[in-house]
Motif scaffolding. Structure first.
Motif, short mmCIF file in Angstrom:
data_model
loop_
_atom_site.label_atom_id
_atom_site.label_comp_id
_atom_site.label_asym_id
_atom_site.label_seq_id
_atom_site.Cartn_x
_atom_site.Cartn_y
_atom_site.Cartn_z
N GLY A 36 71.42 51.09 -59.97
CA GLY A 36 72.42 51.58 -60.92
C GLY A 36 73.33 52.59 -60.23
N GLY A 37 74.49 52.78 -60.84
CA GLY A 37 75.47 53.69 -60.26
C GLY A 37 74.95 55.11 -60.18
N LYS A 38 74.22 55.52 -61.20
CA LYS A 38 73.72 56.90 -61.27
C LYS A 38 72.92 57.26 -60.02
CE LYS A 38 70.54 59.80 -63.76
NZ LYS A 38 70.50 60.62 -64.94
N GLY A 93 73.18 56.14 -56.98
CA GLY A 93 74.07 56.37 -55.84
C GLY A 93 74.80 57.70 -55.97
N LEU A 94 75.28 57.98 -57.18
CA LEU A 94 76.04 59.21 -57.38
C LEU A 94 75.19 60.45 -57.12
CD1 LEU A 94 77.86 58.00 -60.61
CD2 LEU A 94 78.97 58.54 -58.43
N VAL A 95 73.92 60.36 -57.48
CA VAL A 95 73.03 61.50 -57.28
C VAL A 95 72.57 61.59 -55.81
CG1 VAL A 95 70.82 62.53 -57.99
CG2 VAL A 95 72.33 61.55 -59.71
N LEU A 117 85.66 61.22 -58.07
CA LEU A 117 86.70 60.81 -59.01
C LEU A 117 86.13 59.67 -59.84
CD1 LEU A 117 89.88 60.62 -56.71
CD2 LEU A 117 89.37 62.38 -58.42
N ASN A 118 86.72 59.42 -60.99
CA ASN A 118 86.19 58.38 -61.88
C ASN A 118 87.30 57.85 -62.79
OD1 ASN A 118 84.48 58.75 -65.01
ND2 ASN A 118 84.48 56.90 -63.76
N TYR A 119 87.80 56.66 -62.45
CA TYR A 119 88.81 55.98 -63.28
C TYR A 119 88.51 54.50 -63.36
CZ TYR A 119 91.14 60.39 -62.96
OH TYR A 119 91.41 61.72 -63.06
C1 LIG Z 1 81.17 57.69 -65.42
C2 LIG Z 1 79.87 57.03 -65.24
N1 LIG Z 1 79.42 56.83 -64.00
C3 LIG Z 1 78.25 56.25 -63.76
C4 LIG Z 1 77.44 55.84 -64.79
C5 LIG Z 1 76.11 55.28 -64.40
O1 LIG Z 1 75.83 54.06 -64.87
P1 LIG Z 1 74.56 53.29 -64.34
O2 LIG Z 1 73.61 54.27 -63.74
O3 LIG Z 1 73.99 52.61 -65.52
O4 LIG Z 1 75.06 52.34 -63.34
C6 LIG Z 1 77.83 56.04 -66.10
C7 LIG Z 1 76.95 55.67 -67.21
O5 LIG Z 1 77.09 56.03 -68.33
C8 LIG Z 1 79.08 56.65 -66.33
O6 LIG Z 1 79.54 56.88 -67.56
#
Ligand SMILES: Cc1ncc(COP(=O)(O)O)c(C=O)c1O
Length: 392
Positions: free
Chosen positions: A103-105, A107-109, A174-176
Motif C-alpha cells: 500500500g502507499g502508506k 512507502g510514504l512512511v 506533494l500530493n495531487y
Molecule cells: C493522500 C493519501 N496518500 C496515501 C494514502 C494511502 O493509501 P494506501 O495505504 O491504502 O495505499 C491515502 C489513503 O487514504 C491517502 O489519502
C-alpha cells in the motif's frame, strides 16, 4: 498487569487526531442514530470482479503459497511499467525503477527512514495527509510545513520558503489530486517543483494516491510526465482508490533509481514481499480492462455534483473539487472546523472531518468524503438545510 514501557521513538509518534472522532461516531451509532459517515477515506465500492476472480484463481496455486521473491514478482513490476506507459506515456525500467509496496502508506512512511538522518528537514504540505508526519517522526527528522492556500489553488507557494530552509531541506512530500483539498496540479507547478528540487538537492515524493480520479474530463498529471522528474524524485501509486482495493494493501513506487533501491533495501530488512496471489491480482488490475475505473470516476463525479449543487441551493458557496473523492468545504463564518463538525454530528448526524486535523492551514474547512450513495448525499444536504444555518 505490569506495564512494560514503550520506546521513546514510539512515544514521539504524532497523535492520531481522527481516532477520537471515530470513537465519537461509534457512540452516536450505538445510541441508535442513523449517522452518515463522510469523515473517513474508505472507498465504499467493491473491487471489480475480474480482479477478485484472479485472486481466487491465484490463491489456489501452490506456487503462491511459498515465500515470494524479496522485492516482488518481476511480472508485477512489468505490469507497473506497462501501466505507466499506457496511462501516462512514461517509460519505466521495471528492474530498476519500480518498488512494490504494501500500500502507499507503507512507502510514504518508509521513505524518510530511507533517505534522512536525524534532524534533516522535510517539507510537508499543510493541510496534508497525516501519515507523512508518522514517517518523519520515525526518522527523527524535522518538519517544515508548506501552507496550501485557496488563493493559489492549494498549491504551495515556494516563495514562502526561505533560502536557509531550502538549502537544508532533503525531502518534500506533494500530493495531487490532493487529500484533503481536492485540488489538482498543473504541469507548470511540477516544472517549478523540479527546478527548485534540482537547485536545492531536495528529493520529491509525489503521492499519487488519487491519480485516477479527476473530474470534468481532466486526467490528473503524473509527476513523472514532466521532464526531469525522475532526476529529482519518485511517485507513489496505490491500487486502493483506483480499483477499490484498500483492504488488499498493494501499491508501488516509481521513479528515481537510487530512491527505489533505498526503499527495496529497507524492505528487504522489514518484510518478504506481498502474497503472490495479491501480486497476480494487482498485475491483472493494472493491465486488464480499465472500463471499471472510468465508471468509478463517473460515479464520484455524479456524487460530487449532487453534494455541491445541493449545498449551493442552500446558499452555501462551496467550491467543487477537481479530483480525489473529497470535497473541501469552507465552514460558515464564526465557527472553527471542529465546532462546525460537532454541530453536523450532534444535530444532523453527519460526520465530516474537521480541517484542523490535517494541519493548521486546514482550519476553516471540513473534509467530506464522496463515499456514500447519491441518495445519502442528497439526504446530507436535506439534513444540513434543516439546521437553518444557511440563508439564500
Ligand atoms: C493522500 C493519501 N496518500 C496515501 C494514502 C494511502 O493509501 P494506501 O495505504 O491504502 O495505499 C491515502 C489513503 O487514504 C491517502 O489519502
Amino acid at each position: 498487569m505490569k506495564q512494560i514501557p514503550s520506546s521513546d521513538l514510539l512515544k514521539s509518534l504524532p497523535k492520531q487526531f481522527f481516532a477520537g472522532l471515530v470513537k465519537k461516531v461509534g457512540e452516536y451509532i450505538a445510541e441508535g442514530h442513523d449517522v452518515i459517515n463522510l469523515g473517513q477515506g474508505n472507498p465504499d465500492q467493491p473491487t471489480p470482479g475480474h480482479i477478485v476472480a484472479k485472486l481466487q484463481e491465484a490463491a489456489a496455486n501452490p506456487l503462491n503459497h511459498k515465500y515470494t521473491p524479496f522485492q516482488g514478482h518481476r511480472y508485477l513490476k512489468q505490469a507497473v511499467a506497462d501501466y505507466y506507459l499506457s496511462e501516462y506515456g512514461v517509460t519505466i525500467d521495471p528492474d530498476k525503477e519500480v518498488a512494490i509496496l504494501f500500500g502507499g502508506k507503507a512507502g510514504l512512511v518508509e521513505i524518510p527512514q530511507c533517505l534522512l538522518n536525524p534532524g534533516d528537514i522535510v517539507l510537508v504540505p499543510d493541510p496534508g495527509y497525516p501519515d507523512y508526519l508518522s514517517g518523519v517522526a520515525l526518522a527523527k527528522a524535522e518538519m517544515v510545513t508548506m501552507p496550501l492556500r485557496a488563493q493559489y489553488n492549494f498549491l504551495p507557494d515556494y516563495r514562502e520558503l526561505s533560502a536557509e530552509i531550502l538549502s537544508e531541506a532533503k525531502l518534500m512530500f506533494l500530493n495531487y489530486p490532493n487529500n484533503p483539498t481536492g485540488a489538482i496540479a498543473t504541469a507548470e507547478f511540477f516544472e517549478e517543483t523540479i527546478k527548485l528540487a534540482s537547485e536545492n538537492d531536495i528529493c520529491v515524493v509525489h503521492d499519487f494516491a488519487y491519480g485516477a480520479i479527476g473530474f470534468d474530463g481532466e486526467k490528473p498529471l503524473s509527476f513523472l510526465q514532466v521532464e526531469g522528474a525522475k532526476e529529482v524524485g519518485i511517485e507513489i501509486y496505490t491500487l486502493s482508490k483506483t480499483y477499490n482495493m484498500a483492504g488488499w494493501r498493494v501499491g508501488f513506487a516509481v521513479g528515481n533509481e537510487s530512491v527505489i533501491s533505498a526503499i527495496e533495501l529497507l524492505q528487504d530488512h522489514l518484510y518478504v514481499s506481498l502474497f503472490g496471489a495479491v501480486q497476480e491480482a494487482a498485475a491483472e488490475a493494472l493491465t486488464g480492462p480499465q472500463e471499471c475505473v472510468k465508471e468509478l470516476i463517473r460515479l464520484y463525479e455524479r456524487r460530487r455534483n449532487v453534494l455541491i449543487e445541493g449545498l449551493h441551493s442552500l446558499g452555501w458557496n462551496v467550491t467543487a473539487p477537481k479530483g480525489s473523492f473529497f470535497a473541501w468545504l469552507k465552514v460558515p463564518d464564526g465557527l472553527s472546523s471542529e465546532e462546525f463538525a460537532n454541530i453536523l454530528l450532534e444535530q444532523a448526524h453527519v460526520m465530516v472531518a474537521p480541517g484542523i486535523g490535517f494541519g493548521e492551514f486546514g482550519e476553516g474547512y471540513v473534509r467530506v468524503g464522496l463515499l456514500s450513495t447519491e441518495k445519502r448525499l442528497a439526504e446530507v444536504v436535506g439534513r444540513i438545510s434543516r439546521l437553518g444555518i444557511f440563508k439564500k
